[in-house]
Design an enzyme around this catalytic site. Structure first.
Site, PDB file in Angstrom:
ATOM      1  N   SER A   1       0.970  -1.193  -0.051  1.00  0.00           N
ATOM      2  CA  SER A   1       0.060   0.114  -0.019  1.00  0.00           C
ATOM      3  C   SER A   1       0.818   1.208  -0.217  1.00  0.00           C
ATOM      4  CB  SER A   1      -0.832   0.107   1.274  1.00  0.00           C
ATOM      5  OG  SER A   1      -0.298   0.231   2.405  1.00  0.00           O
ATOM      6  N   LYS A   2       0.185   2.332  -0.253  1.00  0.00           N
ATOM      7  CA  LYS A   2       0.994   3.543  -0.424  1.00  0.00           C
ATOM      8  C   LYS A   2       1.557   3.889   1.094  1.00  0.00           C
ATOM      9  CE  LYS A   2       0.613   8.386  -1.129  1.00  0.00           C
ATOM     10  NZ  LYS A   2       0.878   9.056   0.017  1.00  0.00           N
ATOM     11  N   ARG A   3       0.703   3.515   2.259  1.00  0.00           N
ATOM     12  CA  ARG A   3       1.202   3.604   3.674  1.00  0.00           C
ATOM     13  C   ARG A   3       2.616   3.060   3.844  1.00  0.00           C
ATOM     14  NH1 ARG A   3      -2.752   2.381   8.165  1.00  0.00           N
ATOM     15  NH2 ARG A   3      -1.187   2.327   9.707  1.00  0.00           N
TER      16      ARG A   3
ATOM     17  N   ALA B   1       4.681   2.293   1.628  1.00  0.00           N
ATOM     18  CA  ALA B   1       5.891   3.015   0.999  1.00  0.00           C
ATOM     19  C   ALA B   1       6.181   4.317   1.787  1.00  0.00           C
ATOM     20  CB  ALA B   1       5.407   3.533  -0.271  1.00  0.00           C
ATOM     21  N   ASP B   2       5.088   5.030   2.247  1.00  0.00           N
ATOM     22  CA  ASP B   2       5.377   6.464   3.147  1.00  0.00           C
ATOM     23  C   ASP B   2       6.032   5.892   4.414  1.00  0.00           C
ATOM     24  OD1 ASP B   2       3.980   7.748   1.105  1.00  0.00           O
ATOM     25  OD2 ASP B   2       2.395   7.937   2.050  1.00  0.00           O
TER      26      ASP B   2
END
Ligand code: GLU
Length: 511
Positions: free
Chosen positions: A265-267, A269-270
């Site tokens: 998920s983007k999370r 990656a962040d």
């Protein structure tokens, strides 16, 4: 006769393209090129509520940056256009009317409140997944149940209505997937999907099937999250009488979190500080920027190579593939079924390999550009030598500057960890002595500096790994870097002395 291969990448412009979507585009592209077919871009913008300004342009820029040339699409045009679904509404309306006429679809007039009430009733009756299906439709407000005159009257009065698909009762739907083999699902798991919304526009399922047929798509290559939708699509092909020209399906494995559990998920990656979008994306609502692979310094050819191997594997041990090599080697048969861990270190490794393989002039240019941006004139012509020292160490083009700026400017901060672990009375005294010796050292060459330091280390009975990091920190501010002696030679005698003295002044007594 064999049909010409025609594949499509069909993103919805609802935000930035996720890296998984980029992989889907790449696999479609490779497959098309391998079989001398067509790679089509279709913008699936049926859900106008979820459209995000700038998202379509973002998709186009991404494909352009990666060199995935589109044969037919909204910009390129083509004989099967328009390629934006929002411009094809009339077409879908015609086919929906055909389905109604054939008794394969029906009008439904239920209000949101009535739909809610239906779900509540089913929940109370312990139905785990309440839905509008072969059973519940019997007591809802639709053209299967209501008298014909009432339906006509409601339509004439402009009562909002949708068109739903009539799923068969308890039937196994099978389809063949090129990656997974036969997939079977019973229609009890399906609901009567809305095909046309009350505003006269289609839903994803309907537009997708109509377009794949009309655009003569031969292979549907998409993410595995679409497997549950495929039986609905298969039914629609059957209902529309298009079964013989149904495309072949290939559902790609999921990209998993780095630890291998759950969808990436983007999370993730962040939290871990890596990119998940190909290009930097500015969220139009929040105004927040998310840095993309391009801006992090990834080269398009490295990212393509990395993505190609996320699910597909070659028949040999080769890992470096140009786009042309990939086109030759790619086959659907060598795509695996199981999810793939997203390992950003592998992406970095590819970038490093591709970066180092670039001609020296290209690489030096990165450094020269950074010097210019930082208003530094390379008066002594050091750039080329700095580049040679740095070449084997960099992963991204900007590393030449980030890790090599100390050659041109004095350090302003010093590595805390090294100071904490190596800065002692003894290292201070050795650094002071080293500085004194350097003052009169001729010639100021790496081998001479090295033997001087070695002699000092021996005389002081101190370990080399105590002293070297401190010398490096004093001169460069960093805890690691290219060969220190060669670096010193390049920095120059006067400057080295001045830096060590500044450091000794700033850190008089070891903590
Ligand atoms: N519009 C869908 C998406 O956003 C396309 C799925 C498909 O390829 O059928 O992924």
């Amino acid at each position: 006769m064999e049909r010409t291969v025609r594949v499509r990448f069909a993103p919805s412009p609802t935000g930035a393209l996720h890296i998984g979507g980029v992989r889907t585009a790449l696999y479609n592209y490779l497959f098309a090129k391998k079989y001398h077919g067509k790679f089509i871009l279709r913008i699936e913008d049926t859900d106008q509520m979820r459209l995000v300004p700038g998202a379509e342009a973002y998709i186009l820029h991404t494909l352009q940056w990666l060199g995935l040339e589109v044969d037919e699409g909204p910009i390129q045009g083509g004989t099967f256009g328009p390629y934006r679904q929002s411009e094809r509404t009339k077409i879908y309306q015609e086919y929906a009317a055909q389905l109604i006429a054939k008794g394969k679809a029906y009008y439904a007039f239920d209000t949101p409140e009535e739909l809610n009430a239906m779900r509540e009733r089913l929940k109370a009756a312990r139905v785990t997944a309440p839905q509008y299906n072969t059973v519940s439709r019997e007591w809802m407000k639709n053209s299967l149940v209501l008298p014909k005159e009432e339906v006509i009257a409601m339509q004439q009065a402009g009562v909002p209505c949708v068109i739903r698909m009539k799923t068969p009762h308890q039937e196994d739907i099978r389809f063949h997937d090129l990656i997974r083999g036969w997939v079977k699902m019973n229609t009890t798991a399906l609901d009567d999907k809305v095909l046309m919304k009350s505003d006269g526009t289609p839903t994803y399922h309907f537009a997708n099937v109509v377009d794949d047929y009309l655009m003569q798509i031969t292979h549907v290559i998409r993410g595995e999250e679409w497997i549950p939708s495929t039986p609905i699509h298969v039914l629609l092909y059957r209902y529309l009488g298009w079964e013989t020209s149904m495309p072949q399906f290939a559902h790609l494995p999921l990209l998993l979190k780095p630890e291998g559990t759950g969808k990436l998920s983007k999370r993730d990656a962040d939290e871990r500080g890596f990119a998940i979008f190909p290009l930097t994306w500015k969220d139009p609502t929040s105004g927040v920027y998310t840095q993309g692979f391009r801006e992090k310094g990834y080269l398009p050819e490295a990212l393509l190579n990395f993505l190609a191997l996320l699910g597909w594997s070659p028949s040999n041990q080769q890992d470096i593939f140009s786009k042309e090599d990939l086109i030759k080697a790619f086959t659907i048969e060598r795509i695996g079924k199981s999810g793939i861990k997203f390992d950003i270190h592998k992406a970095e490794w590819f970038n490093q390999r591709y970066l180092r393989a670039k001609p020296d002039e290209v690489l030096v240019a990165y450094l020269l550009k950074a010097l210019e941006e930082n208003e530094i004139t390379d008066t002594q012509g050091k750039a080329l030598q700095v580049f040679r020292l740095m070449k084997e160490r960099v992963t991204f083009p900007q590393d030449f500057w980030l890790q090599g700026k100390f050659f041109f400017t004095k350090p302003t901060v010093y590595d805390e960890h090294i100071l904490k672990t190596k800065w002692t009375q003894q290292t201070r005294s050795v650094l002071q002595k080293f500085c004194n010796t350097l003052k009169t050292l001729v010639p100021f060459k790496d081998d001479v500096i090295k033997s001087t330091l070695e002699r000092l280390i021996e005389a002081e009975s101190i370990k080399i790994n105590q002293v070297m990091p401190i010398v490096r920190v004093a001169l460069t501010g960093l805890g690691a870097g290219p060969d220190l002696m060669q670096s010193m030679e390049l920095i120059g005698q006067k400057e080295c002395l001045s830096r060590i003295e500044t450091f000794l002044e700033q850190y008089p007594s070891p903590c």
